[in-house]
Structures are given as C-alpha cells and as structure tokens.
Design a protein around this motif. Structure first.
Motif, PDB file in Angstrom:
ATOM      1  N   GLN A  64     -15.952   3.804  -9.547  1.00 21.70           N
ATOM      2  CA  GLN A  64     -16.947   4.089  -8.515  1.00 21.70           C
ATOM      3  C   GLN A  64     -16.814   3.123  -7.342  1.00 21.70           C
ATOM      4  O   GLN A  64     -16.925   3.530  -6.179  1.00 21.70           O
ATOM      5  CB  GLN A  64     -18.357   3.992  -9.112  1.00 21.70           C
ATOM      6  N   TRP A  68     -15.801   4.043  -3.462  1.00 20.04           N
ATOM      7  CA  TRP A  68     -16.677   3.677  -2.337  1.00 20.04           C
ATOM      8  C   TRP A  68     -15.929   2.873  -1.281  1.00 20.04           C
ATOM      9  O   TRP A  68     -16.024   3.161  -0.085  1.00 20.04           O
ATOM     10  CB  TRP A  68     -17.864   2.882  -2.886  1.00 20.04           C
ATOM     11  N   GLY A  78     -20.284   7.682   3.067  1.00 22.97           N
ATOM     12  CA  GLY A  78     -20.826   8.461   1.965  1.00 22.97           C
ATOM     13  C   GLY A  78     -21.999   9.331   2.396  1.00 22.97           C
ATOM     14  O   GLY A  78     -22.339   9.429   3.583  1.00 22.97           O
ATOM     15  N   PRO A 280     -25.858   4.925  -1.870  1.00 26.05           N
ATOM     16  CA  PRO A 280     -24.965   4.876  -0.704  1.00 26.05           C
ATOM     17  C   PRO A 280     -25.656   4.341   0.551  1.00 26.05           C
ATOM     18  O   PRO A 280     -25.055   3.599   1.334  1.00 26.05           O
ATOM     19  CB  PRO A 280     -24.532   6.338  -0.520  1.00 26.05           C
ATOM     20  N   GLN A 283     -26.141   0.465   0.058  1.00 25.91           N
ATOM     21  CA  GLN A 283     -24.875  -0.256   0.131  1.00 25.91           C
ATOM     22  C   GLN A 283     -24.353  -0.342   1.559  1.00 25.91           C
ATOM     23  O   GLN A 283     -23.980  -1.426   2.041  1.00 25.91           O
ATOM     24  CB  GLN A 283     -23.843   0.427  -0.775  1.00 25.91           C
TER      25      GLN A 283
END
Length: 318
Positions: A64, A68, A78, A280, A283
C-alpha cells in the motif's frame, strides 16, 4: 550560495521521504474502520469486506505504501475515500483559501509587529514600551479561539460591521469577499503579533547597544538612518525565523480559527479527513504542509543572507 540552495533542496526531499513513511504509518494506526465509516454503522460484514477489497485495504502495508508513493511521484494524490473525488482539487481549493488568510495575516503581523517592536525599543522604559510590552504578554497568554469569540461578539453581533462566519468567493463581489476575511485575519494577526513585536523589541535593544551603532551615531548619521539602515537590518534576523515558522503554522495549524469562523480552509479540511478517517486526504494534506514548512525555513535562511552580508552559506569562513 548556489551550492547551499541545492543542498537544502536535497535535504527537503529527504525530509519529505522520511515524513511520507511516518505519515503512512501513523494514518494506518488511526482507530476505526474505513469501510465501516463509509457504509455506516449498520453495514453488514459482507458489505464491509466488499469495500475493503474494492479499495485494496487488505493488501500488505508495504505494498500500500509503495502504491501511494509511486502515485505521488507522478502527481497523483489519490481519491478521497469518503467524498469519492480526486484529492488534488480538494487540497488545491482548501490551500488557496488558507493561503489568502495566511498571507494577509502575515502582512499585517510583519508590518504592525515590527513597527511596534521598533517603537518599544526606541522608547525603552517609557510609556510606549510599557504599553506594547503589556499587550505582548496579553497576546501570548490569550488563545486564538478567545480572540475569535470576542471579534464575533463585538464586531459581528453587537456592531454588525462584519459577517460572523462563512466564506464567499471573490466572484460574489470584492467587498463581500473581504468582509468575510476580516474576522479570521484579525484573529490570526492578534495571535502572532505579540511574538513578533517582542522578538523585534529585544533584537533592536541588543543592536542599539552595539559598537557599530555607537560609531554610526558618532559619525553624525541621522537617527533614522541609524535605526532603519543599520540596527533594524540586523535585528530582523531572529524575527524572520519566527515569521517563517508562522507561515507553516498559518497553513496547517489554523484549524481552530477556521472552525470558529466556519472557514473552509486547509485546517478544517484536515479535521474533516481525520474525523472520517479519509486516509488519502490526510496523507496528502500533511505531506503538503510539511513541504510548506520546509520551504518556509529555506526562505528564511535566504533572507538571512540578503539582510546580513556577513553570512555566507556554502563556504567556510576563516
């Protein structure tokens, strides 16, 4: 100087790389289930498993993270898990609105705070100095939400001069747009003003007591030239540091002010993302704020060199 700038840019990329790992790890440790938050508390186990498979939330964490970061390197931030929209436009819009508050507040803080600091230093141990010092201690002691509440109660509710909350785009009219910015900008200005005025005052007092200022006055230079061309130029160095840190805070740490005034900026967007565990969005938002902090510090260091020619980055001074 060029070598120094290139080194700092490399350091910024290293910081962002390390922060990306930390941000990803922290967001994965947040409590709550993303699929359940999307579907609601009455979702069945099968529905939750279907969403987790669709969003690939069951993949190994290293996979993951790599997915990303690979998307980030191509400019893809994203999609929001909650709003089902691309993250980049959401952050761009929120960042623009926060930038308006940040730069307007920064201009007010720099111009008013430096002026008050210079006046306090020049009028040392006199009435203006005592008044400005008292205001500075008051500003440091009072949290930003309290200033916001006072502004809303007095200027919005009692006098009715400005709107209490909300935001309207510039297309609605310049006067209407500006009226919605006055209260949050004033709150942010009052919050940061005390630190800037105190820092400028202490730095100016130190510079006014140096030998080069005494020599400049002995040469018969006008007091205005001594104050602003010589003393203030060096006294601004620590003030720039505070302003640089303030830039990062104004973009990422104004969630309280944006919440009080229902202002749809970066801080309020991050609060929404954390409440709904929109990974998302969290982050990308935190990573962008980290980049803003790093660039602000780089800008401060470059201003150091501009204001003080004795500073030479990237070389050894014997």
């Amino acid at each position: 100087m060029l070598v120094y700038i290139l080194k700092r840019i490399v350091y910024i990329f290293c910081i962002l790389a390390v922060m990306s790992v930390l941000i990803f790890a922290i967001t994965q440790a947040l409590p709550g289930n993303v699929a359940r938050m999307i579907l609601g508390e009455f979702a069945t186990v099968d529905q939750i498993q279907a969403i987790e498979e669709k969003l690939r939330l069951n993949d190994p964490l290293p996979l993951q993270y790599w997915r990303w970061v690979s998307a980030l390197l191509t400019g893809d931030l994203g999609d929001s898990l909650v709003m089902e929209r691309p993250v980049a436009p959401l952050i761009s819009l929120s960042l623009q609105r926060s930038a308006i508050l940040a730069f307007m507040s920064l201009f007010c803080v720099a111009s008013i705070g430096i002026t008050l600091g210079v006046i306090a230093a020049v009028k040392h141990n006199r009435a203006p100095d005592y008044g400005i010092s008292f205001f500075s201690y008051l500003g440091i002691s009072v949290p930003e939400f309290f200033w916001g509440i006072l502004i809303i109660l007095f200027f919005a509710r009692y006098l009715g001069w400005i709107p209490a909350t909300g935001y309207v785009p510039l297309s609605e009219g310049f006067g209407t747009w500006l009226s919605h910015l006055i209260a949050p900008v004033a709150t942010l200005t009052l919050t940061l003003l005390a630190n800037i005025s105190r820092m400028t005052r202490s730095s100016m007092l130190e510079e006014l007591g140096t030998n080069y200022v005494t020599a400049a006055r002995a040469k018969g230079l006008p007091e205005r030239v001594v104050l602003f061309r010589h003393a203030l130029r060096n006294a601004l160095l620590p003030t720039i540091t505070v302003l640089a840190v303030g830039v990062g805070w104004l973009f990422g740490g104004i969630v309280v002010v944006e919440t009080v005034f229902a202002y749809p900026g970066m801080g309020r967007m991050l609060l929404f993302a954390i409440e709904h565990r929109d990974l998302p969005l969290i982050q990308a938002g935190i990573l962008i704020i980290t980049a803003i902090y790093s660039l602000s510090n780089l800008s401060a260091d470059l201003l150091y060199a501009y204001l003080n020619p004795r500073i030479r980055y990237g070389r050894t001074i014997a």
